[in-house]
Write a protein that holds these residues in place. Structure first.
Motif, mmCIF file in Angstrom:
data_model
loop_
_atom_site.group_PDB
_atom_site.id
_atom_site.type_symbol
_atom_site.label_atom_id
_atom_site.label_comp_id
_atom_site.label_asym_id
_atom_site.label_seq_id
_atom_site.Cartn_x
_atom_site.Cartn_y
_atom_site.Cartn_z
ATOM 1 N N ASP A 1 -14.052 17.445 39.968
ATOM 2 C CA ASP A 1 -13.344 18.723 39.871
ATOM 3 C C ASP A 1 -12.237 18.671 38.826
ATOM 4 N N THR A 2 -12.328 17.742 37.899
ATOM 5 C CA THR A 2 -11.364 17.705 36.789
ATOM 6 C C THR A 2 -12.012 18.340 35.558
ATOM 7 N N ALA B 1 -12.711 13.976 42.568
ATOM 8 C CA ALA B 1 -11.548 13.850 41.686
ATOM 9 C C ALA B 1 -11.110 15.258 41.333
ATOM 10 N N GLY B 2 -9.823 15.555 41.552
ATOM 11 C CA GLY B 2 -9.343 16.896 41.246
ATOM 12 C C GLY B 2 -7.851 16.895 40.982
ATOM 13 N N LYS C 1 -20.046 15.248 34.378
ATOM 14 C CA LYS C 1 -19.304 16.326 33.710
ATOM 15 C C LYS C 1 -18.532 17.152 34.738
ATOM 16 N N PRO C 2 -17.560 17.921 34.255
ATOM 17 C CA PRO C 2 -16.809 18.773 35.190
ATOM 18 C C PRO C 2 -17.771 19.602 36.042
ATOM 19 N N GLY C 3 -17.565 19.598 37.334
ATOM 20 C CA GLY C 3 -18.409 20.358 38.239
ATOM 21 C C GLY C 3 -19.640 19.612 38.705
ATOM 22 N N GLU C 4 -19.929 18.451 38.109
ATOM 23 C CA GLU C 4 -21.138 17.722 38.486
ATOM 24 C C GLU C 4 -20.860 16.677 39.568
#
Ligand code: C2O
Ligand code: CU
Length: 744
Positions: free
Chosen positions: A312-313, A271-272, A342-345
């Motif tokens: 990636d959000t 997801a980004g 979490k973001p980046g996970e």
């Protein structure tokens, strides 16, 4: 917290036009319309009456009798005559029954007593009932009536009256004799009111500012043609605005791609951010793998896939596999089945597809933001049996959505909580498979199987196909084949398809003749300010049918309505359970506290009527200003009075549970709710006492305003499963609980 609810008796008081007589007490009248609290002649409302404590006992006394009954009152000519009409909806495969134009259809049954001998009124031999809209044209004959029970047939006007006249014979085609009984449809009680008297704060100029509002907001787009209450102009959400932004330019969103995965296959899904240009506005959105909608995952029934998800959000998130009876720990509900990603996970999902059909995936954390920004995709599960569906020329997976844009771009979301908490966030631009203009090309004679999913936050669609050149021509027949979790017992033909958020319907359409056809959303919204219905027709896409004849003619299969013996046999295992009394009861309602006074007051003037479905966002500013500070949507266990996450239901795998669900008509702003149960499947048995005669396994059910609906829930899958309203903002307001299913 100081909580307010309306007292149910208030409704009835408001409706009393003739408190001396209560026609509903005629012998034989079904429960729906008998035994109502007597009218008291109390004033329409005063702010004091609204502060009455919440009522004891949780079930609404009657499922919205005032929305389901028409009282017939005698004119001078009718003497002592009296009557009541029950409104039931004819069967449809959907949560409500409407015409292709979106008018609610009802079957009318009149219960009449004390009609005098017609010859005593003059040269008359019979009584005849008629229905007519409030403009008195046309006047439609319903048929001859007499004392006792009378089937009057179907009526589908927005607002109408029922008249009973004495006539020379039962065969007359025009009304000429004296009027003896008259009644008005529930919808006709919605009228433009004297707003100065009813909602002074809503009419105030200048508007009274809300001291708790966030000043950072621009007023959102209005609904064209519906005048706004001036006092509402100062209302602002009590949360701050939120719009995700990105430093580095995001890539342009791409159209959806099809990913066919074998059993054991793996998909990398992220997801980004993406960029888009929609109707002249540059917007920053989210996407799965850069695609709108997200990749279409095609798998065979019975297979298991792995999804390596990365976030990636800038928000915590997760992926929920809606409708799939998978292993609980992969259900994607932060705080219930997993920690938020979490973001980046990253998180690795294992998704097993037990059932054929159409499913979808979306986030389950601030869904109101993330799903609206583009995070949703479909899974198409191919059945094992080759004969599962009829042959068609083409299959189309269509995701329906809407997005809310102002001149400047996206309308911000609420930061601390959602806003649009009252009715949910209606978009003003339709996106069909991610595009404002969806199109499809087929050959003449082609049959297309559409798999529709409603991915919008709150909008319920009423879809039809009509010739572009002649929008008044009849819509193309639609063969209804399946819904959320597989096929119907029997295929049926409809003119339009109603789907609430998260529902799916599988349908087939034969495009027999060359030409251009529009895919329409056609509904009857409400201009709350003027108390009138407002038609809304939107073109969601186009089907171009070429002059070339189809290469494979499937019209015969299309015209054959199948009975699905496999589905019937599956459901046969449960039929013995249909008639027992409910094991659990839920009430769907609302608590409000400390809304801006202009909103509180103005909500009252249309209070005496609620549409079974709030089809469109005709109160954009008022709705926009509501947030978690002031609105809590409630699921309540009628037995224990526990609400939302305090409800604790636990069952065992193999249990079959009958649940009766009341959508409280007496709520401050009653409306429909699409209720979703994770990880299981259920049958919709009956609504307002009317048995559903053509069943299909569901995971989401549309519960119209004021309805009482029985479902039969099969517990086939162990774990902790969410039950919630699928209006994203209602979910965010807390309208959810967890169902515990222990394994064997
Ligand atoms: Cu579409 Cu909780 O789900
Ligand atoms: Cu809801």
């Amino acid at each position: 917290m100081h909580r307010r609810r309306f007292h149910p008796a208030l409704t009835v008081a408001a409706l009393a036009t003739c408190p001396a007589l209560l026609p509903a007490q005629i012998a034989g009248v079904p429960d729906l319309c008998s035994d109502r609290p007597p009218a008291t002649g109390a004033p329409l409302f005063s702010l004091d009456t609204r502060q009455q404590p919440s009522r004891a006992g949780s079930r609404p006394e009657r499922p919205a009798s005032d929305l389901s009954c028409i009282d017939l009152f005698s004119t001078g000519a009718g003497g002592e005559a009296t009557g009541v009409i029950t409104l039931t909806r004819p069967w449809s495969p959907f949560g409500v029954t409407v015409t292709p134009e979106g008018r609610h259809r009802h079957d009318l049954t009149a219960w009449i007593s004390d009609l005098p001998d017609p010859t005593t009124l003059g040269d008359y031999q019979a009584y005849v009932a008629w229905a007519t809209p409030l403009v008195l044209d046309p006047v439609v004959k319903l048929g001859q009536v007499q004392n006792g029970e009378n089937a009057l047939g179907e009526v589908a006007f927005n607002k109408y009256m029922v008249l009973v006249t004495a006539e020379a014979s039962g065969d007359v085609t025009e009304r000429t004799g004296p009027l003896v009984l008259r009644g008005r449809s529930p919808s006709s009680r919605m009228e433009a009111h004297d707003l100065m008297a009813l909602a002074p704060a809503a009419e105030a100029r200048p508007a009274i500012p809300d001291p708790f509002a966030s000043p950072l907001w621009e007023v959102p787009p209005r609904y064209e043609g519906v005048p706004m209450l001036p006092g509402i102009m100062a209302a602002r959400p009590r949360v701050s605005p939120l719009l995700p932004t990105v430093d580095t330019p995001a890539p342009l969103a791409e159209p959806r791609q099809i990913v066919e995965l074998p059993d054991g296959g793996t998909l990398d899904l992220f997801a980004g951010f993406v960029r888009r240009r929609i109707q002249g506005r540059d917007v920053t959105m989210f996407a799965f793998n850069g695609q709108h909608p997200g990749p279409l995952i095609k798998v065979d029934q019975g297979s298991t896939i792995f999804v390596n998800f990365s976030n990636d959000t800038p928000f915590p998130t997760a992926v929920h596999w809606h409708g799939v009876r998978l292993e609980n720990r992969f259900d994607g509900v932060p705080g219930v089945t997993q920690d938020p990603v979490k973001p980046g996970e990253t998180f690795r999902y294992q998704v097993h597809f037990r059932d054929a059909g159409i499913y979808w995936y979306h986030p389950h954390h601030r869904e109101d933001v993330q799903q609206e920004l583009g995070l949703s995709g479909n899974m198409l599960v191919e059945p094992i049996s080759e004969a599962y569906y009829s042959p068609v020329n083409r299959e189309e997976v269509v995701m329906l959505d809407d997005i809310l844009l102002s001149e400047a771009g996206l309308v911000p979301f609420g930061a601390e909580s959602s806003n649009y908490m009252l009715m949910g966030r209606f978009g003003n631009v339709f996106l069909t498979n991610g595009e404002p203009e969806y199109s499809l090309e087929v050959d003449a004679g082609d049959v297309v199987r559409f798999h529709f999913t409603n991915a919008s936050n709150t909008r319920t669609f009423n879809l039809s196909f009509r010739p572009m050149a002649d929008p008044s021509a009849s819509p193309l027949p639609i063969k209804i084949v399946g819904s959320d979790v597989g096929k119907f017992e029997r295929e049926a033909v409809v003119e339009s398809v109603v789907l609430a958020p998260a529902e799916r319907y599988v349908v087939e359409v034969l495009f027999d003749e060359a030409g251009a056809y529009a895919l329409l959303n056609h509904v009857q919204g409400i201009n709350h300010r003027m108390g009138v219905f407002r038609e809304e027709v939107s073109t969601l896409g186009a089907v171009a049918v070429s002059g070339v004849r189809t290469s494979a003619d499937h019209s015969h299969a299309f015209e054959t309505l199948r009975t699905n013996a496999d589905v019937v046999a599956d459901i046969d295992q449960y039929r013995d359970e249909f008639d027992r009394s409910p094991d659990r009861e839920l009430v769907l309602t609302l608590e409000v506290d400390g809304l801006p006074i202009a909103i509180e007051q103005s909500m009252l003037y249309d209070w005496i009527y609620f549409n079974p479905v709030e089809w469109t966002g005709t109160m954009p500013v008022m709705n926009w200003a509501t947030s978690g500070a002031g609105v809590e949507w409630i699921l309540r266990d009628a037995e224990t009075d526990d609400e939302n996450m305090d409800i604790s239901w636990s069952f065992r795998v193999g249990d079959i549970v009958k649940i009766r669900i009341h959508n409280d008509r007496g709520a401050f702003h009653a409306m429909q709710h699409p209720l979703h149960i994770h990880g299981q499947r259920f049958l919709v048995l009956e609504q307002n006492g009317v048995r559903n005669t053509n069943l299909v396994w569901k995971d989401t059910v549309l519960l119209p305003t004021g309805s009482t609906t029985d479902i039969l829930l099969e517990l086939s899958n162990p774990g902790r499963w969410m039950v919630h309203c699928h209006i994203a903002e209602h979910l965010e307001s807390g309208m959810k609980f967890v169902l515990d299913v222990e394994g064997n």
